[in-house]
Design a protein around this motif. Structure first.
Motif, mmCIF file in Angstrom:
data_model
loop_
_atom_site.group_PDB
_atom_site.id
_atom_site.type_symbol
_atom_site.label_atom_id
_atom_site.label_comp_id
_atom_site.label_asym_id
_atom_site.label_seq_id
_atom_site.Cartn_x
_atom_site.Cartn_y
_atom_site.Cartn_z
ATOM 1 N N MET A 1 0.844 -1.185 0.000
ATOM 2 C CA MET A 1 0.000 0.000 0.000
ATOM 3 C C MET A 1 0.888 1.248 0.000
ATOM 4 S SD MET A 1 -3.106 0.789 2.565
ATOM 5 C CE MET A 1 -2.783 2.157 3.612
ATOM 6 N N THR A 2 0.621 2.193 -0.884
ATOM 7 C CA THR A 2 1.416 3.411 -0.952
ATOM 8 C C THR A 2 0.855 4.459 0.000
ATOM 9 O OG1 THR A 2 0.109 4.284 -2.781
ATOM 10 C CG2 THR A 2 2.058 2.998 -3.347
ATOM 11 N N GLN A 3 1.761 5.204 0.588
ATOM 12 C CA GLN A 3 1.367 6.239 1.528
ATOM 13 C C GLN A 3 1.184 7.557 0.783
ATOM 14 O OE1 GLN A 3 4.162 6.752 4.679
ATOM 15 N NE2 GLN A 3 2.786 7.955 5.918
ATOM 16 N N MET A 4 0.160 8.318 1.149
ATOM 17 C CA MET A 4 -0.109 9.594 0.514
ATOM 18 C C MET A 4 0.937 10.623 0.958
ATOM 19 S SD MET A 4 -3.616 11.863 0.668
ATOM 20 C CE MET A 4 -4.607 10.496 0.141
ATOM 21 N N ALA A 5 1.393 11.452 0.015
ATOM 22 C CA ALA A 5 2.342 12.519 0.344
ATOM 23 C C ALA A 5 1.675 13.509 1.293
ATOM 24 C CB ALA A 5 2.803 13.218 -0.922
ATOM 25 N N LYS A 6 2.491 14.097 2.165
ATOM 26 C CA LYS A 6 1.966 15.058 3.131
ATOM 27 C C LYS A 6 2.546 16.439 2.865
ATOM 28 C CE LYS A 6 1.341 11.706 6.782
ATOM 29 N NZ LYS A 6 1.702 11.302 8.132
ATOM 30 N N ALA A 7 1.706 17.448 3.050
ATOM 31 C CA ALA A 7 2.116 18.841 2.909
ATOM 32 C C ALA A 7 1.899 19.541 4.238
ATOM 33 C CB ALA A 7 1.311 19.536 1.815
ATOM 34 N N LEU A 8 2.924 20.231 4.722
ATOM 35 C CA LEU A 8 2.809 21.010 5.951
ATOM 36 C C LEU A 8 2.505 22.447 5.574
ATOM 37 C CD1 LEU A 8 3.046 21.211 9.024
ATOM 38 C CD2 LEU A 8 5.508 21.566 8.727
ATOM 39 N N LEU A 9 1.382 22.951 6.052
ATOM 40 C CA LEU A 9 0.945 24.318 5.771
ATOM 41 C C LEU A 9 1.146 25.141 7.037
ATOM 42 C CD1 LEU A 9 -2.466 23.393 4.084
ATOM 43 C CD2 LEU A 9 -0.184 23.444 3.051
ATOM 44 N N VAL A 10 1.899 26.237 6.920
ATOM 45 C CA VAL A 10 2.228 27.046 8.095
ATOM 46 C C VAL A 10 1.849 28.491 7.835
ATOM 47 C CG1 VAL A 10 4.023 27.671 9.747
ATOM 48 C CG2 VAL A 10 4.228 25.527 8.463
ATOM 49 N N ASP A 11 0.916 29.004 8.600
ATOM 50 C CA ASP A 11 0.487 30.402 8.464
ATOM 51 C C ASP A 11 -0.194 30.809 9.761
ATOM 52 O OD1 ASP A 11 -0.789 32.902 7.654
ATOM 53 O OD2 ASP A 11 -0.446 32.233 5.598
ATOM 54 N N ASP A 12 0.019 32.041 10.194
ATOM 55 C CA ASP A 12 -0.601 32.506 11.433
ATOM 56 C C ASP A 12 -2.041 32.978 11.221
ATOM 57 O OD1 ASP A 12 0.567 34.604 9.944
ATOM 58 O OD2 ASP A 12 0.526 35.939 11.665
ATOM 59 N N ARG A 13 -2.496 33.039 9.986
ATOM 60 C CA ARG A 13 -3.870 33.451 9.691
ATOM 61 C C ARG A 13 -4.676 32.235 9.253
ATOM 62 N NH1 ARG A 13 -3.924 38.667 6.060
ATOM 63 N NH2 ARG A 13 -6.112 38.412 6.581
ATOM 64 N N ARG A 14 -5.700 31.923 10.017
ATOM 65 C CA ARG A 14 -6.533 30.742 9.752
ATOM 66 C C ARG A 14 -7.157 30.786 8.362
ATOM 67 N NH1 ARG A 14 -6.352 25.870 10.082
ATOM 68 N NH2 ARG A 14 -8.308 24.914 9.597
ATOM 69 N N GLU A 15 -7.563 31.956 7.892
ATOM 70 C CA GLU A 15 -8.206 32.051 6.573
ATOM 71 C C GLU A 15 -7.237 31.683 5.447
ATOM 72 O OE1 GLU A 15 -7.180 36.348 7.834
ATOM 73 O OE2 GLU A 15 -8.033 34.572 8.784
ATOM 74 N N ASN A 16 -5.954 31.974 5.628
ATOM 75 C CA ASN A 16 -4.960 31.572 4.629
ATOM 76 C C ASN A 16 -4.773 30.059 4.616
ATOM 77 O OD1 ASN A 16 -4.573 34.243 3.967
ATOM 78 N ND2 ASN A 16 -2.658 34.454 5.081
ATOM 79 N N LEU A 17 -4.776 29.454 5.796
ATOM 80 C CA LEU A 17 -4.673 27.997 5.871
ATOM 81 C C LEU A 17 -5.870 27.333 5.203
ATOM 82 C CD1 LEU A 17 -3.351 27.565 9.514
ATOM 83 C CD2 LEU A 17 -2.082 27.171 7.392
ATOM 84 N N MET A 18 -7.048 27.882 5.415
ATOM 85 C CA MET A 18 -8.251 27.334 4.786
ATOM 86 C C MET A 18 -8.162 27.444 3.271
ATOM 87 S SD MET A 18 -11.130 28.642 7.538
ATOM 88 C CE MET A 18 -12.438 28.493 6.357
ATOM 89 N N ALA A 19 -7.628 28.559 2.770
ATOM 90 C CA ALA A 19 -7.479 28.740 1.324
ATOM 91 C C ALA A 19 -6.487 27.728 0.751
ATOM 92 C CB ALA A 19 -7.029 30.167 1.013
ATOM 93 N N LEU A 20 -5.372 27.518 1.433
ATOM 94 C CA LEU A 20 -4.388 26.540 0.970
ATOM 95 C C LEU A 20 -4.975 25.130 0.967
ATOM 96 C CD1 LEU A 20 -1.181 27.828 2.779
ATOM 97 C CD2 LEU A 20 -1.585 27.791 0.309
ATOM 98 N N GLU A 21 -5.710 24.796 2.008
ATOM 99 C CA GLU A 21 -6.338 23.474 2.069
ATOM 100 C C GLU A 21 -7.329 23.290 0.929
ATOM 101 O OE1 GLU A 21 -7.716 23.679 6.142
ATOM 102 O OE2 GLU A 21 -6.144 22.310 6.786
ATOM 103 N N ALA A 22 -8.062 24.334 0.579
ATOM 104 C CA ALA A 22 -9.028 24.262 -0.527
ATOM 105 C C ALA A 22 -8.306 24.054 -1.859
ATOM 106 C CB ALA A 22 -9.872 25.532 -0.569
ATOM 107 N N ILE A 23 -7.171 24.718 -2.039
ATOM 108 C CA ILE A 23 -6.402 24.568 -3.274
ATOM 109 C C ILE A 23 -5.884 23.137 -3.421
ATOM 110 C CG2 ILE A 23 -4.237 25.241 -4.408
ATOM 111 C CD1 ILE A 23 -4.735 28.068 -3.222
#
Length: 59
Positions: free
Chosen positions: A1-23
């Motif tokens: 079974m292959t493991q999914m790649a992980k991305a670490l998103l770092v931002d002090d503004r929650r709305e920016n994190l939400m935008a990155l997650e949506a992208i």
């Protein structure tokens, strides 16, 4: 079974994190969002990430 790649998103503004997650939503990537540099460093101690998206203007 292959493991999914992980991305670490770092931002002090929650709305920016939400935008990155949506992208990234349609990609085969598991995102992990944190709101501080300290929290990002802690995540790096326990997990491996294919990419880190970091806000360069955090306090």
């Amino acid at each position: 079974m292959t493991q999914m790649a992980k991305a670490l998103l770092v931002d002090d503004r929650r709305e920016n994190l939400m935008a990155l997650e949506a992208i990234l939503q349609g990609l085969p990537v598991q995102s992990v969002a944190v709101e501080s540099g300290e929290a990002a460093l802690k995540q790096l101690l326990v997990d491996d990430f294919a990419v880190i998206l970091l806000d360069a203007q955090m306090p």
